[in-house]
Write a protein that holds these residues in place. Structure first.
Motif, mmCIF file in Angstrom:
data_model
loop_
_atom_site.group_PDB
_atom_site.id
_atom_site.type_symbol
_atom_site.label_atom_id
_atom_site.label_comp_id
_atom_site.label_asym_id
_atom_site.label_seq_id
_atom_site.Cartn_x
_atom_site.Cartn_y
_atom_site.Cartn_z
ATOM 1 N N ILE A 65 114.339 7.786 -14.861
ATOM 2 C CA ILE A 65 113.064 8.429 -14.554
ATOM 3 C C ILE A 65 112.267 7.618 -13.539
ATOM 4 N N LEU A 66 112.293 6.294 -13.684
ATOM 5 C CA LEU A 66 111.468 5.422 -12.862
ATOM 6 C C LEU A 66 112.336 4.403 -12.128
ATOM 7 N N PRO A 67 111.910 3.967 -10.939
ATOM 8 C CA PRO A 67 112.584 2.842 -10.296
ATOM 9 C C PRO A 67 112.475 1.597 -11.177
ATOM 10 N N GLU A 68 113.469 0.722 -11.085
ATOM 11 C CA GLU A 68 113.521 -0.437 -11.975
ATOM 12 C C GLU A 68 112.268 -1.309 -11.901
ATOM 13 N N PRO A 69 111.753 -1.660 -10.704
ATOM 14 C CA PRO A 69 110.531 -2.487 -10.666
ATOM 15 C C PRO A 69 109.335 -1.800 -11.317
ATOM 16 N N ILE A 70 109.234 -0.481 -11.160
ATOM 17 C CA ILE A 70 108.120 0.259 -11.760
ATOM 18 C C ILE A 70 108.270 0.298 -13.271
ATOM 19 N N ALA A 71 109.503 0.498 -13.748
ATOM 20 C CA ALA A 71 109.742 0.508 -15.194
ATOM 21 C C ALA A 71 109.375 -0.833 -15.812
ATOM 22 N N ALA A 72 109.725 -1.940 -15.125
ATOM 23 C CA ALA A 72 109.395 -3.270 -15.633
ATOM 24 C C ALA A 72 107.887 -3.469 -15.700
ATOM 25 N N ARG A 73 107.167 -3.016 -14.676
ATOM 26 C CA ARG A 73 105.714 -3.144 -14.677
ATOM 27 C C ARG A 73 105.087 -2.312 -15.787
ATOM 28 N N LEU A 74 105.628 -1.122 -15.994
ATOM 29 C CA LEU A 74 105.069 -0.232 -17.011
ATOM 30 C C LEU A 74 105.264 -0.807 -18.412
ATOM 31 N N LYS A 75 106.396 -1.471 -18.643
ATOM 32 C CA LYS A 75 106.639 -2.071 -19.952
ATOM 33 C C LYS A 75 105.747 -3.291 -20.169
ATOM 34 N N ASP A 76 105.515 -4.074 -19.114
ATOM 35 C CA ASP A 76 104.683 -5.271 -19.251
ATOM 36 C C ASP A 76 103.202 -4.934 -19.363
ATOM 37 N N ASP A 77 102.773 -3.889 -18.637
ATOM 38 C CA ASP A 77 101.347 -3.544 -18.610
ATOM 39 C C ASP A 77 101.216 -2.031 -18.479
ATOM 40 N N PRO A 78 101.202 -1.317 -19.618
ATOM 41 C CA PRO A 78 101.214 0.155 -19.586
ATOM 42 C C PRO A 78 99.877 0.750 -19.163
ATOM 43 N N HIS A 79 99.479 0.473 -17.920
ATOM 44 C CA HIS A 79 98.247 1.034 -17.386
ATOM 45 C C HIS A 79 98.570 1.809 -16.116
ATOM 46 N N LEU A 80 97.538 2.281 -15.455
ATOM 47 C CA LEU A 80 97.700 3.081 -14.245
ATOM 48 C C LEU A 80 98.461 2.294 -13.176
ATOM 49 N N ILE A 81 99.489 2.936 -12.617
ATOM 50 C CA ILE A 81 100.241 2.353 -11.510
ATOM 51 C C ILE A 81 100.045 3.241 -10.293
ATOM 52 N N ALA A 82 99.437 2.691 -9.249
ATOM 53 C CA ALA A 82 99.217 3.411 -7.997
ATOM 54 C C ALA A 82 99.298 2.397 -6.865
ATOM 55 N N ASP A 83 100.286 2.556 -6.000
ATOM 56 C CA ASP A 83 100.522 1.597 -4.925
ATOM 57 C C ASP A 83 100.490 2.298 -3.572
ATOM 58 N N GLU A 84 99.925 1.623 -2.581
ATOM 59 C CA GLU A 84 99.951 2.115 -1.205
ATOM 60 C C GLU A 84 101.137 1.495 -0.487
ATOM 61 N N HIS A 85 101.879 2.335 0.213
ATOM 62 C CA HIS A 85 103.013 1.869 1.002
ATOM 63 C C HIS A 85 102.783 2.309 2.446
ATOM 64 N N PRO A 86 102.610 1.370 3.357
ATOM 65 C CA PRO A 86 102.207 1.725 4.722
ATOM 66 C C PRO A 86 103.286 2.399 5.554
ATOM 67 N N SER A 87 104.559 2.187 5.216
ATOM 68 C CA SER A 87 105.608 2.749 6.060
ATOM 69 C C SER A 87 106.851 3.061 5.235
ATOM 70 N N VAL A 88 107.083 4.334 5.006
ATOM 71 C CA VAL A 88 108.281 4.802 4.295
ATOM 72 C C VAL A 88 108.767 6.064 4.989
ATOM 73 N N SER A 89 109.924 6.542 4.573
ATOM 74 C CA SER A 89 110.429 7.828 5.041
ATOM 75 C C SER A 89 110.668 8.724 3.828
ATOM 76 N N VAL A 90 110.238 9.974 3.954
ATOM 77 C CA VAL A 90 110.344 10.943 2.861
ATOM 78 C C VAL A 90 111.241 12.091 3.314
ATOM 79 N N LEU A 91 112.144 12.496 2.430
ATOM 80 C CA LEU A 91 113.079 13.593 2.718
ATOM 81 C C LEU A 91 112.903 14.717 1.709
ATOM 82 N N PHE A 92 112.893 15.941 2.213
ATOM 83 C CA PHE A 92 112.983 17.128 1.374
ATOM 84 C C PHE A 92 114.221 17.908 1.800
ATOM 85 N N ALA A 93 114.997 18.339 0.820
ATOM 86 C CA ALA A 93 116.178 19.161 1.080
ATOM 87 C C ALA A 93 116.110 20.393 0.201
ATOM 88 N N ASP A 94 116.606 21.504 0.747
ATOM 89 C CA ASP A 94 116.532 22.765 0.016
ATOM 90 C C ASP A 94 117.792 23.570 0.289
#
Length: 271
Positions: free
Chosen positions: A71-100
């Protein structure tokens, strides 16, 4: 209570005939000797049961861990287990794909519900393997649509190259499925690059998702694309080198963004 009363009575009253030392020792050994092997048996049974329970707990923990990582990427899952609070991160440069899958609604009308699920599962499982191969991160499926991101949760400079390579492999995989004759299959794929916000939403059935103009534009690249091609934005083109052939497609009207110049990519080297 009867045994206790007899014990008290025997202790307080004088014995009719005192036992010799030998008989006393014999009865002591006779009564205490079985306790040691019985304790050993009970200890062995307890140790076996405890070991079995620990193994079952470990298996259940590993199963839960695998489900969480699906369900979650491994680093996010680890953070959620250590501190189950709101997770919201800004990423300045990524690529997003949609396929249909093109015309899936019309085509699926000829299939039974189990055949529809089986078809989608076969295709998306193939895509999942390709996503892992290229080091990208699958975000979710929406009906017959498929969403992927490259460049998070761990940043990478070659996110656009990785995403385009994935997209071309997905086009090839769709062609192979189509040629198998099992299901008429072609894909529209759109890619955009730029900043996004990524986070976990929900408390029970939580999900890792992305937000921002980059996500919206990538979705428009897919919906305004043509079957069998990978349509990218100017921003994605700026991240690419000579590893792929880039050809202009023209301008596309994007709601809220106006007209945007788009390109298609294919294997080969630019002249």
């Amino acid at each position: 209570m009867a045994f206790v009363a007899m014990g008290v009575y025997g202790t307080l009253s004088a014995p009719v005939r005192p036992l010799t030392h030998g008989w006393t020792l014999f009865f002591f050994v006779f009564n205490t000797a079985p306790i040691i092997p019985m304790l050993g048996v009970f200890a062995a049974l307890y140790a076996t049961a405890a070991t079995r329970a620990e193994r079952e707990m470990e298996k259940e923990y590993q199963r839960a861990e695998n489900l969480l990582l699906n369900i979650l990427p491994e680093p996010i899952a680890a953070r959620l287990k250590d501190d189950p609070h709101l997770i919201a991160d800004e990423h300045p440069s990524v690529s997003v794909l949609f396929a249909d899958i093109v015309n899936f609604t019309e085509t699926s009308g000829r299939l039974t519900p189990p055949e529809i699920v089986q078809t989608l599962n076969a295709a998306f499982s193939r895509f999942d393997t390709l996503v892992e191969k290229h080091g990208c991160e699958k975000i979710k499926t929406i009906g017959d649509a498929y969403m992927v991101v490259a460049g998070l949760p761990e940043p990478r400079e070659d996110h656009a190259q990785a995403m385009v390579s994935l997209a071309l492999d997905m086009i090839d995989a769709a062609q192979e499925i189509n040629e198998s004759g099992q299901f008429p299959f072609s894909m529209r794929i759109g890619i955009s690059s730029g900043p996004v916000v990524a986070g976990v939403i929900g408390e029970r059935k939580f999900a890792y998702d992305l937000w921002g103009d980059t996500v919206n534009v990538a979705s428009r690249m897919e919906s305004h694309g043509r079957p069998g091609i990978v349509q990218i934005t100017e921003a994605t083109r700026g991240h690419l080198g000579d590893e792929v052939q880039i050809d202009p497609l023209g301008d596309v009207e994007i709601k809220g963004k106006g007209r945007m110049r788009t390109y298609t990519v294919s294997r080969g080297f630019a002249p």
